[in-house]
Design an enzyme around this catalytic site. Sequence first.
Site, PDB file in Angstrom:
ATOM      1  N   ASP A  13       0.814  -1.222   0.000  1.00 20.54           N
ATOM      2  CA  ASP A  13       0.000   0.000   0.000  1.00 20.54           C
ATOM      3  C   ASP A  13       0.845   1.268   0.000  1.00 20.54           C
ATOM      4  O   ASP A  13       0.444   2.301   0.534  1.00 20.54           O
ATOM      5  CB  ASP A  13      -0.979   0.008   1.200  1.00 20.54           C
ATOM      6  CG  ASP A  13      -1.784  -1.266   1.262  1.00 20.54           C
ATOM      7  OD1 ASP A  13      -2.195  -1.752   0.195  1.00 20.54           O
ATOM      8  OD2 ASP A  13      -1.975  -1.793   2.374  1.00 20.54           O
ATOM      9  N   HIS A  42      -4.864  -1.981  -5.807  1.00 17.02           N
ATOM     10  CA  HIS A  42      -4.110  -0.808  -6.266  1.00 17.02           C
ATOM     11  C   HIS A  42      -5.103   0.304  -6.556  1.00 17.02           C
ATOM     12  O   HIS A  42      -5.995   0.146  -7.377  1.00 17.02           O
ATOM     13  CB  HIS A  42      -3.321  -1.147  -7.538  1.00 17.02           C
ATOM     14  CG  HIS A  42      -2.172  -2.051  -7.269  1.00 17.02           C
ATOM     15  ND1 HIS A  42      -1.168  -2.275  -8.171  1.00 17.02           N
ATOM     16  CD2 HIS A  42      -1.856  -2.773  -6.180  1.00 17.02           C
ATOM     17  CE1 HIS A  42      -0.291  -3.102  -7.648  1.00 17.02           C
ATOM     18  NE2 HIS A  42      -0.692  -3.426  -6.443  1.00 17.02           N
TER      19      HIS A  42
HETATM   20  P1  GTP Z   1      -0.631  -2.941  -2.745  1.00 10.07           P
HETATM   21  O1  GTP Z   1      -0.217  -3.702  -3.957  1.00 10.07           O
HETATM   22  O2  GTP Z   1      -1.873  -3.485  -2.131  1.00 10.07           O
HETATM   23  O3  GTP Z   1       0.497  -2.924  -1.815  1.00 10.07           O
HETATM   24  O4  GTP Z   1      -1.134  -1.407  -3.064  1.00 10.07           O
HETATM   25  P2  GTP Z   1      -0.545  -0.019  -3.587  1.00 10.07           P
HETATM   26  O5  GTP Z   1       0.911   0.103  -3.329  1.00 10.07           O
HETATM   27  O6  GTP Z   1      -0.979   0.198  -5.002  1.00 10.07           O
HETATM   28  O7  GTP Z   1      -1.271   1.078  -2.656  1.00 10.07           O
HETATM   29  P3  GTP Z   1      -2.835   1.352  -2.366  1.00 10.07           P
HETATM   30  O8  GTP Z   1      -3.431   1.908  -3.607  1.00 10.07           O
HETATM   31  O9  GTP Z   1      -3.477   0.181  -1.746  1.00 10.07           O
HETATM   32  O10 GTP Z   1      -2.720   2.447  -1.209  1.00 10.07           O
HETATM   33  C1  GTP Z   1      -2.158   3.693  -1.391  1.00 10.07           C
HETATM   34  C2  GTP Z   1      -3.175   4.788  -0.990  1.00 10.07           C
HETATM   35  O11 GTP Z   1      -2.528   6.030  -1.037  1.00 10.07           O
HETATM   36  C3  GTP Z   1      -4.339   4.908  -1.976  1.00 10.07           C
HETATM   37  O12 GTP Z   1      -5.468   5.333  -1.263  1.00 10.07           O
HETATM   38  C4  GTP Z   1      -3.881   6.000  -2.939  1.00 10.07           C
HETATM   39  O13 GTP Z   1      -4.948   6.697  -3.578  1.00 10.07           O
HETATM   40  C5  GTP Z   1      -3.141   6.896  -1.998  1.00 10.07           C
HETATM   41  N1  GTP Z   1      -2.021   7.653  -2.587  1.00 10.07           N
HETATM   42  C6  GTP Z   1      -1.005   7.195  -3.365  1.00 10.07           C
HETATM   43  N2  GTP Z   1      -0.103   8.170  -3.584  1.00 10.07           N
HETATM   44  C7  GTP Z   1      -0.566   9.262  -2.940  1.00 10.07           C
HETATM   45  C8  GTP Z   1      -0.059  10.591  -2.744  1.00 10.07           C
HETATM   46  O14 GTP Z   1       1.011  10.962  -3.206  1.00 10.07           O
HETATM   47  N3  GTP Z   1      -0.823  11.446  -1.968  1.00 10.07           N
HETATM   48  C9  GTP Z   1      -2.015  11.073  -1.428  1.00 10.07           C
HETATM   49  N4  GTP Z   1      -2.670  11.961  -0.692  1.00 10.07           N
HETATM   50  N5  GTP Z   1      -2.500   9.834  -1.576  1.00 10.07           N
HETATM   51  C10 GTP Z   1      -1.785   8.941  -2.314  1.00 10.07           C
HETATM   52  P1  IMP Z   2      -2.721 -12.789   2.482  1.00 19.51           P
HETATM   53  O1  IMP Z   2      -1.789 -12.301   1.430  1.00 19.51           O
HETATM   54  O2  IMP Z   2      -4.158 -12.455   2.189  1.00 19.51           O
HETATM   55  O3  IMP Z   2      -2.491 -14.224   2.797  1.00 19.51           O
HETATM   56  O4  IMP Z   2      -2.375 -11.984   3.823  1.00 19.51           O
HETATM   57  C1  IMP Z   2      -1.142 -12.135   4.509  1.00 19.51           C
HETATM   58  C2  IMP Z   2      -0.678 -10.819   5.116  1.00 19.51           C
HETATM   59  O5  IMP Z   2      -0.326  -9.906   4.066  1.00 19.51           O
HETATM   60  C3  IMP Z   2      -1.737 -10.081   5.948  1.00 19.51           C
HETATM   61  O6  IMP Z   2      -1.079  -9.361   6.980  1.00 19.51           O
HETATM   62  C4  IMP Z   2      -2.349  -9.090   4.950  1.00 19.51           C
HETATM   63  O7  IMP Z   2      -2.934  -7.986   5.599  1.00 19.51           O
HETATM   64  C5  IMP Z   2      -1.113  -8.714   4.162  1.00 19.51           C
HETATM   65  N1  IMP Z   2      -1.414  -8.288   2.788  1.00 19.51           N
HETATM   66  C6  IMP Z   2      -1.686  -9.095   1.733  1.00 19.51           C
HETATM   67  N2  IMP Z   2      -1.873  -8.344   0.626  1.00 19.51           N
HETATM   68  C7  IMP Z   2      -1.705  -7.058   0.997  1.00 19.51           C
HETATM   69  C8  IMP Z   2      -1.731  -5.826   0.281  1.00 19.51           C
HETATM   70  O8  IMP Z   2      -1.923  -5.757  -0.914  1.00 19.51           O
HETATM   71  N3  IMP Z   2      -1.488  -4.705   0.998  1.00 19.51           N
HETATM   72  C9  IMP Z   2      -1.203  -4.743   2.311  1.00 19.51           C
HETATM   73  N4  IMP Z   2      -1.156  -5.872   3.037  1.00 19.51           N
HETATM   74  C10 IMP Z   2      -1.405  -7.012   2.370  1.00 19.51           C
HETATM   75 MG    MG Z   3      -3.087  -1.888  -1.670  1.00 21.33          MG
END
Ligand code: GTP
Ligand code: IMP
Ligand code: MG
Length: 332
Positions: A13, A42
Amino acid sequence: MPCIVVVGGFFGDEGKGKVVSYLALKDRLDVTVRTGSVNAGHTIVFRGKTYGLRMIPSAFVYENCRLYIAPGANVNPAIFLEELRLTGTAGRAWIDSQASIIEPAHIERDRATGGRIGTTGQGVGPAQEDRVKRTAKLARDVPELAPYLADVAQEVNKALARGEKVALEGTQGTFLSLIHGTYPYVTSRDTTASAIASECGVGPKKVDEVLLVFKAFTTRVGAGPLEGELSREEAISRGWLEKATVTGRERRAAPFNFRLAERAVMLNSPTQLAITKLDVLFPECRGVRRFEELSQRGREFIREVEERLGVPVTIIGTGPDADEVVDRRLKK
Ligand code: GTP
Ligand code: IMP
Ligand code: MG
């Protein structure tokens, strides 16, 4: 470029979805490959709409980009088909025929047994178990997926041979890696840069850039250690409390962790860094697109990261929208 791996530096995230959507539009990516599975959401904010994508690559925002799902990925066919419709990407989205399938029984098993780890309950761990046991169903075994099948490894390598621009999109983060993370509080795959390339079928010599993405603070969802964890009240008062894209759970929060960041640099060999959510740490940075226009404390934080990690920060997120970015590559 031409081949860039985008990898998370903390516990997922970090904003990889937003960073990839920016790169797709700015660099006019020809190809992206998404790794991992539906446990990862994402978030992409584009033209006033918010997408929480779990299968379709974040680069869908650039209409000329071809979208692939890696042979190492786990596919939930219903979620893939729904996102295909939502993003209007039929005709330019494909799944590798060797990707494995998440079935309803995997989801049931995950929900019954994943409590200790705090899994997302999406069936990904049990599906991986079956893959390791060599009993998993693959994408090529599912008739509804037949129109979308491709040899993704071959398509990507052909694209690279033609000199096209390719991004390999990681999911989760370095410290959720099955191999390098805070075991047993990890996900069921290796999430680091080498594994992302491997999941896509791209050899290490073909990777030109590794972009390691950090958030300006640390978050974690589910169980496991989080150094410097703030109380929920403190996280709310700093504006750091987030809700998970897939499960809606609250993300735990802590300050930027240089010790972990240094280790993430060691494990991923980045050529550049992205720092997202600088605007959450320093609200006056919201929407800024030029480095010189960031506040002094914002610039100081970025410089400290560069000095301590020894890698240039090229992309800085200043808001959730795909184009709310300071892009320091543009100066070159
Ligand atoms: P995973 O593959 O699950 O690890 O996700 P991810 O790395 O794509 O991140 P995800 O979208 O789950 O979470 C990031 C959060 O931050 C989202 O709500 C985005 O909209 C937000 N976000 C990303 N970049 C920025 C930024 O520069 N500023 C703000 N305010 N929000 C951001
Ligand atoms: P699983 O991948 O669903 O088996 O979860 C294993 C661990 O990884 C847990 O702590 C989840 O919260 C974490 N996890 C899995 N996918 C994500 C993701 O996309 N973002 C953040 N945490 C994740
Ligand atoms: Mg995410």
